[in-house]
Design an enzyme around this catalytic site. Structure first.
Site, PDB file in Angstrom:
ATOM      1  N   LYS A  75       0.798  -1.237   0.000  1.00 45.08           N
ATOM      2  CA  LYS A  75       0.000   0.000   0.000  1.00 45.08           C
ATOM      3  C   LYS A  75       0.832   1.290   0.000  1.00 45.08           C
ATOM      4  O   LYS A  75       0.427   2.288  -0.590  1.00 45.08           O
ATOM      5  CB  LYS A  75      -0.932   0.020   1.219  1.00 45.08           C
ATOM      6  N   ASP A 111     -10.063   3.059   2.459  1.00 45.44           N
ATOM      7  CA  ASP A 111     -10.214   2.450   3.793  1.00 45.44           C
ATOM      8  C   ASP A 111     -10.940   3.389   4.772  1.00 45.44           C
ATOM      9  O   ASP A 111     -11.893   2.982   5.449  1.00 45.44           O
ATOM     10  CB  ASP A 111      -8.837   2.093   4.377  1.00 45.44           C
TER      11      ASP A 111
END
Ligand code: NAP
Length: 283
Positions: A75, A111
């Site tokens: 990420k 997220d």
């Protein structure tokens, strides 16, 4: 689930990169969503060793893969390989979703927004609220940014390693001057009124330990635990016993996927179907 639409010469490719990645729920959830909107698209999991990340990103470009989810451990490292990242992803410093727009790779991070959408199940609106976040890892970072973007009034971070929570406070205080950010010891929060307590630590995954004893607080109005296996952590069990409205991490997992789907397709995600698919996987 089998991809029931025929694969054609025009079938668009989506997927997820991670290492490891075989445990992921995303292919079943996203393929169900593509089928629901009758998209000629397929979503696959690609295991990408960290050494191969630059080559994998080049592969996205050269094979004209339309969209990619990015999971652990890529990420953060994926960011310099992209052409553009959204303001939110830039603040978080991590990307979990990439869109290939006419050859330009655009990264975002869904997220935190997934977490915010999951709060609607309580329901809870962060604006002007006093919030406590337990933990200061990767997910705390994206949730902190999302809560501050949603104009929370005060966010206290409680972490085992205080230097990590302090680093988040130092980094984000100048970016979000309207939200009071501070690092705290749990004991110092027992006597304040907390609108939302969020657990982002992994404490509770064993089904045994809790990161906080809710009996010790004067007032906790809502609890969110982002752990989703087990679905009922000791913290959530205690919240239920005390009649405190609470949610687990399934909503965050679901809605970050919905946000990714919407980022790629510009269409509303079929949330109910994606939720049913996820629940079946967890049975
Ligand atoms: P991470 O970056 O490794 O951070 C872990 C955090 O937990 C750190 O703050 C760490 O404290 C704390 N911690 C770990 N063990 C602890 C212990 N024994 N006592 C006290 N604190 C402890 O992990 P992450 O990616 O943020 O993930 C954290 C949790 O969120 C995991 O349970 C994961 O399953 C869940 N999660 C859920 C979703 C969702 O969609 N629902 C998405 C991502 C993650 P230190 O800084 O002191 O090490």
């Amino acid at each position: 689930m089998i991809h029931s639409l025929p694969i054609t010469g025009k079938t668009q490719i989506y997927g997820i990169i991670g290492y490891p990645v075989t445990h992921t729920f995303s292919p079943l959830i996203q393929n169900a969503a593509f089928q629901a909107i009758q998209a000629d698209a397929v979503y696959l999991a690609f295991e990408v060793h960290p050494d191969k990340l630059p080559a994998a990103i080049e592969g996205i470009r050269s094979l004209q893969v339309c969209g990619i989810n990015v999971t652990v451990p890529h990420k953060i490292n994926v960011v310099p390989h992209l052409d553009e990242v959204t303001a939110t992803a830039q603040r978080i410093g991590a990307v979990n979703t990439i869109k290939n727009q006419d050859g330009r790779l655009i990264g975002t991070n869904t997220d935190g927004q997934g977490f915010i959408r999951s709060l609607s199940e309580l329901p809870f609106i962060p604006q002007n609220k006093t919030i406590v976040i337990l933990g200061a890892g990767g997910s705390a970072r994206s949730i902190l940014v999302a809560l501050a973007e949603a104009k929370a009034e005060q966010i206290s971070l409680v972490n085992r390693t205080i230097s990590k929570s302090q680093q988040l406070v130092d980094e984000f205080s100048p970016i979000f001057p309207e939200t009071q950010l501070r690092t705290e010891q749990l004991e110092n929060l027992h006597n304040i009124s907390i609108d939302l307590l969020v657990n982002t630590t992994s404490v509770g995954m064993d089904g045994d330990k809790s990161p906080a004893d809710l009996n010790e607080f004067k007032m906790v109005q809502h609890v969110a635990d982002i752990i989703y296996t087990p679905q009922q952590t000791p913290l959530l069990k205690q919240a239920k016993q005390l009649n405190i409205p609470c949610i687990n991490g399934l909503g965050m997992l679901l809605y970050q996927g919905c946000e990714a789907f919407e980022f790629w397709t510009q269409q509303k995600a079929p949330i109910a179907l994606m939720k049913t698919t996820l629940m079946q996987l967890l049975k």
